[in-house]
Design a protein around this motif. Structure first.
Motif, PDB file in Angstrom:
ATOM      1  N   ASP A 186       0.808  -1.216   0.000  1.00  0.00           N
ATOM      2  CA  ASP A 186       0.000   0.000   0.000  1.00  0.00           C
ATOM      3  C   ASP A 186       0.850   1.279   0.000  1.00  0.00           C
ATOM      4  OD1 ASP A 186       0.977  -0.024   2.567  1.00  0.00           O
ATOM      5  OD2 ASP A 186      -0.990  -0.015   3.556  1.00  0.00           O
ATOM      6  N   ILE A 187       2.141   1.138  -0.251  1.00  0.00           N
ATOM      7  CA  ILE A 187       3.033   2.299  -0.273  1.00  0.00           C
ATOM      8  C   ILE A 187       2.812   3.103  -1.556  1.00  0.00           C
ATOM      9  CG2 ILE A 187       5.445   3.065  -0.299  1.00  0.00           C
ATOM     10  CD1 ILE A 187       6.109   0.378   1.110  1.00  0.00           C
ATOM     11  N   PRO A 188       2.542   4.402  -1.472  1.00  0.00           N
ATOM     12  CA  PRO A 188       2.413   5.219  -2.693  1.00  0.00           C
ATOM     13  C   PRO A 188       3.731   5.234  -3.471  1.00  0.00           C
ATOM     14  CG  PRO A 188       1.533   6.383  -0.779  1.00  0.00           C
ATOM     15  CD  PRO A 188       2.267   5.201  -0.255  1.00  0.00           C
ATOM     16  N   VAL A 189       3.608   5.391  -4.782  1.00  0.00           N
ATOM     17  CA  VAL A 189       4.782   5.419  -5.664  1.00  0.00           C
ATOM     18  C   VAL A 189       4.698   6.656  -6.548  1.00  0.00           C
ATOM     19  CG1 VAL A 189       6.089   4.216  -7.459  1.00  0.00           C
ATOM     20  CG2 VAL A 189       4.867   2.895  -5.702  1.00  0.00           C
ATOM     21  N   LEU A 190       5.796   7.420  -6.595  1.00  0.00           N
ATOM     22  CA  LEU A 190       5.858   8.589  -7.469  1.00  0.00           C
ATOM     23  C   LEU A 190       6.761   8.282  -8.648  1.00  0.00           C
ATOM     24  CD1 LEU A 190       4.888  11.562  -7.705  1.00  0.00           C
ATOM     25  CD2 LEU A 190       7.130  12.218  -6.799  1.00  0.00           C
ATOM     26  N   GLY A 191       6.177   8.343  -9.849  1.00  0.00           N
ATOM     27  CA  GLY A 191       6.947   8.166 -11.071  1.00  0.00           C
ATOM     28  C   GLY A 191       7.593   9.487 -11.456  1.00  0.00           C
ATOM     29  N   LEU A 192       8.923   9.567 -11.321  1.00  0.00           N
ATOM     30  CA  LEU A 192       9.664  10.786 -11.648  1.00  0.00           C
ATOM     31  C   LEU A 192      10.219  10.684 -13.064  1.00  0.00           C
ATOM     32  CD1 LEU A 192      11.933  11.874  -8.630  1.00  0.00           C
ATOM     33  CD2 LEU A 192      10.097  13.184  -9.706  1.00  0.00           C
ATOM     34  N   ARG A 193       9.765  11.578 -13.922  1.00  0.00           N
ATOM     35  CA  ARG A 193      10.243  11.582 -15.299  1.00  0.00           C
ATOM     36  C   ARG A 193      11.641  12.199 -15.389  1.00  0.00           C
ATOM     37  NH1 ARG A 193       4.561  12.792 -15.684  1.00  0.00           N
ATOM     38  NH2 ARG A 193       3.470  11.157 -16.864  1.00  0.00           N
ATOM     39  N   GLU A 194      12.334  11.915 -16.484  1.00  0.00           N
ATOM     40  CA  GLU A 194      13.684  12.415 -16.677  1.00  0.00           C
ATOM     41  C   GLU A 194      13.724  13.939 -16.616  1.00  0.00           C
ATOM     42  OE1 GLU A 194      15.387  10.015 -16.067  1.00  0.00           O
ATOM     43  OE2 GLU A 194      16.364   9.243 -17.860  1.00  0.00           O
ATOM     44  N   GLY A 195      14.642  14.478 -15.840  1.00  0.00           N
ATOM     45  CA  GLY A 195      14.762  15.919 -15.713  1.00  0.00           C
ATOM     46  C   GLY A 195      13.928  16.505 -14.595  1.00  0.00           C
ATOM     47  N   SER A 196      13.228  15.649 -13.845  1.00  0.00           N
ATOM     48  CA  SER A 196      12.433  16.112 -12.710  1.00  0.00           C
ATOM     49  C   SER A 196      13.130  15.758 -11.406  1.00  0.00           C
ATOM     50  CB  SER A 196      11.042  15.480 -12.724  1.00  0.00           C
ATOM     51  OG  SER A 196      10.311  15.881 -13.857  1.00  0.00           O
ATOM     52  N   TRP A 197      12.844  16.520 -10.363  1.00  0.00           N
ATOM     53  CA  TRP A 197      13.403  16.206  -9.057  1.00  0.00           C
ATOM     54  C   TRP A 197      12.477  16.696  -7.960  1.00  0.00           C
ATOM     55  CZ3 TRP A 197      15.218  20.158 -12.126  1.00  0.00           C
ATOM     56  CH2 TRP A 197      15.287  21.434 -11.575  1.00  0.00           C
ATOM     57  N   LEU A 198      12.721  16.188  -6.763  1.00  0.00           N
ATOM     58  CA  LEU A 198      12.005  16.625  -5.573  1.00  0.00           C
ATOM     59  C   LEU A 198      12.938  17.460  -4.713  1.00  0.00           C
ATOM     60  CD1 LEU A 198      10.215  13.298  -4.526  1.00  0.00           C
ATOM     61  CD2 LEU A 198       9.262  15.190  -5.861  1.00  0.00           C
ATOM     62  N   GLU A 199      12.407  18.530  -4.184  1.00  0.00           N
ATOM     63  CA  GLU A 199      13.129  19.344  -3.220  1.00  0.00           C
ATOM     64  C   GLU A 199      12.477  19.137  -1.860  1.00  0.00           C
ATOM     65  OE1 GLU A 199      14.459  23.988  -2.422  1.00  0.00           O
ATOM     66  OE2 GLU A 199      12.953  23.536  -3.940  1.00  0.00           O
ATOM     67  N   VAL A 200      13.241  18.625  -0.920  1.00  0.00           N
ATOM     68  CA  VAL A 200      12.730  18.334   0.417  1.00  0.00           C
ATOM     69  C   VAL A 200      13.251  19.374   1.396  1.00  0.00           C
ATOM     70  CG1 VAL A 200      12.592  16.617   2.265  1.00  0.00           C
ATOM     71  CG2 VAL A 200      12.689  15.869  -0.132  1.00  0.00           C
ATOM     72  N   LYS A 201      12.328  20.049   2.058  1.00  0.00           N
ATOM     73  CA  LYS A 201      12.670  21.036   3.087  1.00  0.00           C
ATOM     74  C   LYS A 201      11.924  20.654   4.352  1.00  0.00           C
ATOM     75  CE  LYS A 201      13.157  24.930  -0.141  1.00  0.00           C
ATOM     76  NZ  LYS A 201      12.664  26.319  -0.466  1.00  0.00           N
ATOM     77  N   GLY A 202      12.613  20.013   5.268  1.00  0.00           N
ATOM     78  CA  GLY A 202      11.937  19.529   6.462  1.00  0.00           C
ATOM     79  C   GLY A 202      10.922  18.465   6.076  1.00  0.00           C
ATOM     80  N   ASP A 203       9.670  18.697   6.431  1.00  0.00           N
ATOM     81  CA  ASP A 203       8.612  17.749   6.084  1.00  0.00           C
ATOM     82  C   ASP A 203       7.898  18.116   4.782  1.00  0.00           C
ATOM     83  OD1 ASP A 203       9.026  16.192   8.378  1.00  0.00           O
ATOM     84  OD2 ASP A 203       7.740  17.489   9.593  1.00  0.00           O
ATOM     85  N   ALA A 204       8.277  19.230   4.175  1.00  0.00           N
ATOM     86  CA  ALA A 204       7.648  19.665   2.924  1.00  0.00           C
ATOM     87  C   ALA A 204       8.438  19.141   1.725  1.00  0.00           C
ATOM     88  CB  ALA A 204       7.563  21.177   2.868  1.00  0.00           C
ATOM     89  N   ILE A 205       7.709  18.675   0.713  1.00  0.00           N
ATOM     90  CA  ILE A 205       8.323  18.119  -0.492  1.00  0.00           C
ATOM     91  C   ILE A 205       7.697  18.789  -1.708  1.00  0.00           C
ATOM     92  CG2 ILE A 205       8.784  16.006  -1.810  1.00  0.00           C
ATOM     93  CD1 ILE A 205       8.244  14.430   0.770  1.00  0.00           C
ATOM     94  N   TYR A 206       8.547  19.333  -2.600  1.00  0.00           N
ATOM     95  CA  TYR A 206       8.057  20.039  -3.778  1.00  0.00           C
ATOM     96  C   TYR A 206       8.597  19.393  -5.051  1.00  0.00           C
ATOM     97  CZ  TYR A 206       7.056  23.593  -0.267  1.00  0.00           C
ATOM     98  OH  TYR A 206       6.596  24.257   0.839  1.00  0.00           O
ATOM     99  N   LEU A 207       7.744  19.312  -6.056  1.00  0.00           N
ATOM    100  CA  LEU A 207       8.158  18.790  -7.356  1.00  0.00           C
ATOM    101  C   LEU A 207       8.783  19.908  -8.170  1.00  0.00           C
ATOM    102  CD1 LEU A 207       8.200  16.498  -9.465  1.00  0.00           C
ATOM    103  CD2 LEU A 207       5.913  17.253 -10.182  1.00  0.00           C
ATOM    104  N   ARG A 208       9.974  19.662  -8.706  1.00  0.00           N
ATOM    105  CA  ARG A 208      10.692  20.655  -9.501  1.00  0.00           C
ATOM    106  C   ARG A 208      11.024  20.084 -10.883  1.00  0.00           C
ATOM    107  NH1 ARG A 208       9.073  24.687  -6.360  1.00  0.00           N
ATOM    108  NH2 ARG A 208      10.129  24.792  -4.325  1.00  0.00           N
ATOM    109  N   GLY A 209      11.401  20.991 -11.790  1.00  0.00           N
ATOM    110  CA  GLY A 209      11.706  20.597 -13.160  1.00  0.00           C
ATOM    111  C   GLY A 209      10.599  21.026 -14.101  1.00  0.00           C
ATOM    112  N   ASN A 210      10.752  20.679 -15.365  1.00  0.00           N
ATOM    113  CA  ASN A 210       9.801  21.133 -16.379  1.00  0.00           C
ATOM    114  C   ASN A 210       8.614  20.199 -16.592  1.00  0.00           C
ATOM    115  OD1 ASN A 210      11.376  23.424 -16.969  1.00  0.00           O
ATOM    116  ND2 ASN A 210      12.673  22.225 -18.360  1.00  0.00           N
ATOM    117  N   LEU A 211       8.676  19.008 -16.025  1.00  0.00           N
ATOM    118  CA  LEU A 211       7.644  18.007 -16.304  1.00  0.00           C
ATOM    119  C   LEU A 211       6.802  17.691 -15.079  1.00  0.00           C
ATOM    120  CD1 LEU A 211       9.822  15.525 -18.393  1.00  0.00           C
ATOM    121  CD2 LEU A 211       8.277  17.292 -19.268  1.00  0.00           C
TER     122      LEU A 211
END
Length: 233
Positions: A186-211
């Protein structure tokens, strides 16, 4: 407070090593002079020294030095004393195998939770999730466990690929494989496309990149997350 960049890949089509991320990394590692590199995933089967040399060259353009963890007698102390840490891509099974073999997984999690800046690409991103079960890699070795850092509350599928429109190929897609995973997990899965990344700041997570990224949860239709949004799971 966690400070992490979790990237799908180290290179994008037609670019050099880390080129697309360098503007972000220059700001992210602004006070860092030396990064500890973990080359355990051995991209393309190269040696630790060869891999570290590639990372060193990549970071040289933003005036940051790189030292491989294998260059230290005590890998635990190397992690505890690191200004920042980078885990490169390659084979996730071998990466996790070596983290357990060298008994550094728990130490790595500890320093990341306390705020040591971290960059992961590909396999180095896969280990940020709860476990490594959504890697695309071949099981070339058998690690003691699939459990990884758990610095984020979901798993990563790096290099996520969409089905090719109009293709008559009837083989399995990444979405198919993730659906199979969710029959038993039951673990969620995030499909990260090429050129995308996550920025983690403490408990906050943001999707970065063009896609956008594709979020899969058990018994739910996958949804698209647009770049810039906070990933809420």
């Amino acid at each position: 407070m966690k400070k992490m960049i979790i990237a799908s890949t180290s290179t994008t089509h037609g670019s050099g090593y880390l080129d697309y991320l360098l503007p972000t990394l220059k700001s992210f590692f602004t006070e860092v002079k030396t990064i500890l590199f973990i080359p355990y995933a051995r991209a393309s089967g190269i040696t630790y020294n060869e891999y570290t040399a590639i990372a060193k060259k990549g970071f040289s353009s933003i005036n940051i030095d790189v030292k491989g963890i294998h260059e230290f007698k005590n890998p635990k102390e190397a992690i505890l004393n690191a200004e920042a840490i980078f885990t490169g891509g390659g084979n996730t099974f071998e990466l996790v195998n070596q983290l357990y073999k060298n008994d550094v997984l728990s130490i790595l999690k500890k320093v990341l939770e306390k705020g040591t800046p971290y960059l992961g690409t590909s396999a180095g991103s896969n280990i940020c999730g709860i476990n490594m079960m959504n890697t695309n890699d071949m099981p070339i070795v058998y690690p003691p466990s699939f459990t990884t850092l758990g610095c984020i509350s979901f798993n990563i599928n790096a290099h996520y690929l969409d089905p090719v429109k109009g293709s008559k190929h009837m083989g399995e897609t990444r979405e198919t494989r993730i659906k199979e995973f969710h029959v038993f997990n039951d673990i969620p899965v995030l499909g990260l496309r090429e050129g995308s990344w996550l920025e983690v700041k403490g408990d906050a997570i943001y999707l970065r990149g063009n896609l956008s990224a594709r979020l899969f949860t058990q018994n739910q239709k996958p949804i698209e997350l647009e770049s810039g949004v906070e990933v809420l799971i």
